[in-house]
Design a protein around this motif. Sequence first.
Motif, PDB file in Angstrom:
ATOM      1  N   HIS A  13       0.796  -1.235   0.000  1.00 27.50           N
ATOM      2  CA  HIS A  13       0.000   0.000   0.000  1.00 27.50           C
ATOM      3  C   HIS A  13       0.827   1.283   0.000  1.00 27.50           C
ATOM      4  CE1 HIS A  13      -3.682  -2.292   0.720  1.00 27.50           C
ATOM      5  NE2 HIS A  13      -3.028  -2.975   1.651  1.00 27.50           N
ATOM      6  N   GLY A  14       2.142   1.175   0.048  1.00 24.65           N
ATOM      7  CA  GLY A  14       2.948   2.380   0.205  1.00 24.65           C
ATOM      8  C   GLY A  14       2.574   3.067   1.504  1.00 24.65           C
ATOM      9  N   VAL A  64       6.206   4.097  -3.581  1.00 30.30           N
ATOM     10  CA  VAL A  64       6.387   2.901  -2.757  1.00 30.30           C
ATOM     11  C   VAL A  64       7.864   2.699  -2.430  1.00 30.30           C
ATOM     12  CG1 VAL A  64       6.215   0.376  -2.735  1.00 30.30           C
ATOM     13  CG2 VAL A  64       4.275   1.751  -3.496  1.00 30.30           C
ATOM     14  N   MET A  65       8.737   2.881  -3.431  1.00 29.82           N
ATOM     15  CA  MET A  65      10.166   2.713  -3.184  1.00 29.82           C
ATOM     16  C   MET A  65      10.676   3.731  -2.162  1.00 29.82           C
ATOM     17  SD  MET A  65      11.785   0.184  -4.372  1.00 29.82           S
ATOM     18  CE  MET A  65      13.427   0.814  -4.052  1.00 29.82           C
ATOM     19  N   SER A  66      10.212   4.965  -2.246  1.00 29.64           N
ATOM     20  CA  SER A  66      10.625   5.972  -1.262  1.00 29.64           C
ATOM     21  C   SER A  66      10.181   5.573   0.138  1.00 29.64           C
ATOM     22  CB  SER A  66      10.043   7.346  -1.630  1.00 29.64           C
ATOM     23  OG  SER A  66      10.670   7.858  -2.780  1.00 29.64           O
ATOM     24  N   ASP A  73      13.079  10.986  -2.267  1.00 34.99           N
ATOM     25  CA  ASP A  73      12.643  10.802  -3.645  1.00 34.99           C
ATOM     26  C   ASP A  73      13.247   9.510  -4.175  1.00 34.99           C
ATOM     27  OD1 ASP A  73      11.461  11.292  -6.113  1.00 34.99           O
ATOM     28  OD2 ASP A  73      13.039  12.646  -6.808  1.00 34.99           O
ATOM     29  N   SER A  74      12.521   8.846  -5.057  1.00 37.71           N
ATOM     30  CA  SER A  74      13.028   7.663  -5.745  1.00 37.71           C
ATOM     31  C   SER A  74      12.727   7.812  -7.223  1.00 37.71           C
ATOM     32  CB  SER A  74      12.374   6.382  -5.207  1.00 37.71           C
ATOM     33  OG  SER A  74      12.790   6.127  -3.877  1.00 37.71           O
ATOM     34  N   GLY A 212      15.655  -0.166 -12.758  1.00 41.88           N
ATOM     35  CA  GLY A 212      16.664   0.354 -11.837  1.00 41.88           C
ATOM     36  C   GLY A 212      16.076   1.472 -11.007  1.00 41.88           C
ATOM     37  N   PHE A 213      16.692   1.750  -9.864  1.00 40.30           N
ATOM     38  CA  PHE A 213      16.209   2.821  -8.987  1.00 40.30           C
ATOM     39  C   PHE A 213      17.366   3.633  -8.439  1.00 40.30           C
ATOM     40  CE2 PHE A 213      12.851  -0.331  -8.752  1.00 40.30           C
ATOM     41  CZ  PHE A 213      11.713   0.456  -8.909  1.00 40.30           C
ATOM     42  N   VAL A 214      17.102   4.929  -8.285  1.00 41.72           N
ATOM     43  CA  VAL A 214      17.961   5.810  -7.507  1.00 41.72           C
ATOM     44  C   VAL A 214      17.085   6.366  -6.395  1.00 41.72           C
ATOM     45  CG1 VAL A 214      19.471   7.820  -7.499  1.00 41.72           C
ATOM     46  CG2 VAL A 214      19.248   6.449  -9.574  1.00 41.72           C
TER      47      VAL A 214
END
Length: 383
Positions: A13-14, A64-66, A73-74, A212-214
Amino acid sequence: MAENYQFETRCIHGDGGFVEGHPYGAVSVPIFQTATFAHPGIGKSTGYDYSRESNPTRYELESVMSSLEGADDSIACSTGMAAIGICLELFGEGDHILCTEDLYGGTVRMFESIGEKRGLKFSYVDTSDIDLVRKNIRKETKALYIETPSNPTMRITDFAEMRKLADEFGLLILADNTFLSPYFQKPLQLGADIVVHSGTKFLGGHNDVLAGFVCVKGKELSEKLRYTYKTVGCSLSPFDSFLVLRGIKTLSVRLERQQENAKKIALWLKNRPEVTEVYYPGLEDHPGYEVNRKQATGAGSMLSFRVDTVERTRKILESVKLISYAESLGGVESLITYPMLQTHGDVPVEIREHLGITEDFLRMSVGIENAEDLIKDLEQAFQ
């Protein structure tokens, strides 16, 4: 309150509230497969203008990643290498980056081809040795690039000690968190400024998508990276964003099973007479065991091992049936890799041998199959 959600809930659900904004109350994120968005009027925007810059499906994944990494930030990129590539744009000609010496071979290839062509300088040391890191910091050093556990010899770097050095010398810390994922390790909370991932691996989890993610701490870094991202155009597609978001929903349950299997296999390997060394941070005799236990909540499911002869190495690769002889890692299927030919094939022989990536060395990404079935497959391959 969203801040009270546990990790497993945030995988699905983030920080909450996404479904309320989905058309027709869709429970899964819709795939906004569009390149462009209409403006409501002159000087007005829905918040989305062009998918190279932003897209609703990708935005949900990035949010969700953040939440999982504790990032401000992502940024979701087309591949893990694209994520590393935009990070390099933070640096200019003559800048030096001090790196973990045991890095993924593709990262080294990017640094020493594209990075050096742009005038950047790189050097590599065992970052588990704090004194060695200190001795190799130069006046032109701008960042530490850390991978822990390292790929493929599973060395562990102490984030707390790296943060002390970074503060002393005014350095950024970039950390590759692909092997453990935010489920087991959160580098931003441990002192990193930027975290990169190959989302292809554990985050996607099914060997069916490249990503990929930053993940970034701080508005200034975010703005710089977003500008490069928009300009270069290495954004993750809406459909691939959907696939990774779907994969993340099961991240916690997959990783628990994968880690459980990896521990069983590592212990089995240690008792095999043909195996001369096992590299797994979850074993108490691993040199980085205590540091990893201090900064991570698990050891993950990546392990490497060395066997007694080169002939046996090749026989194992050609004899496994359930386990696939393949590159990559982190999916539900177990994979075995020959780093000297595959992941680190572009690394010079003398460097590979210094790192211990030799002809008798194998890496394994343990999946979610039944552990006994995996062990039986290895056993028949060893015969």
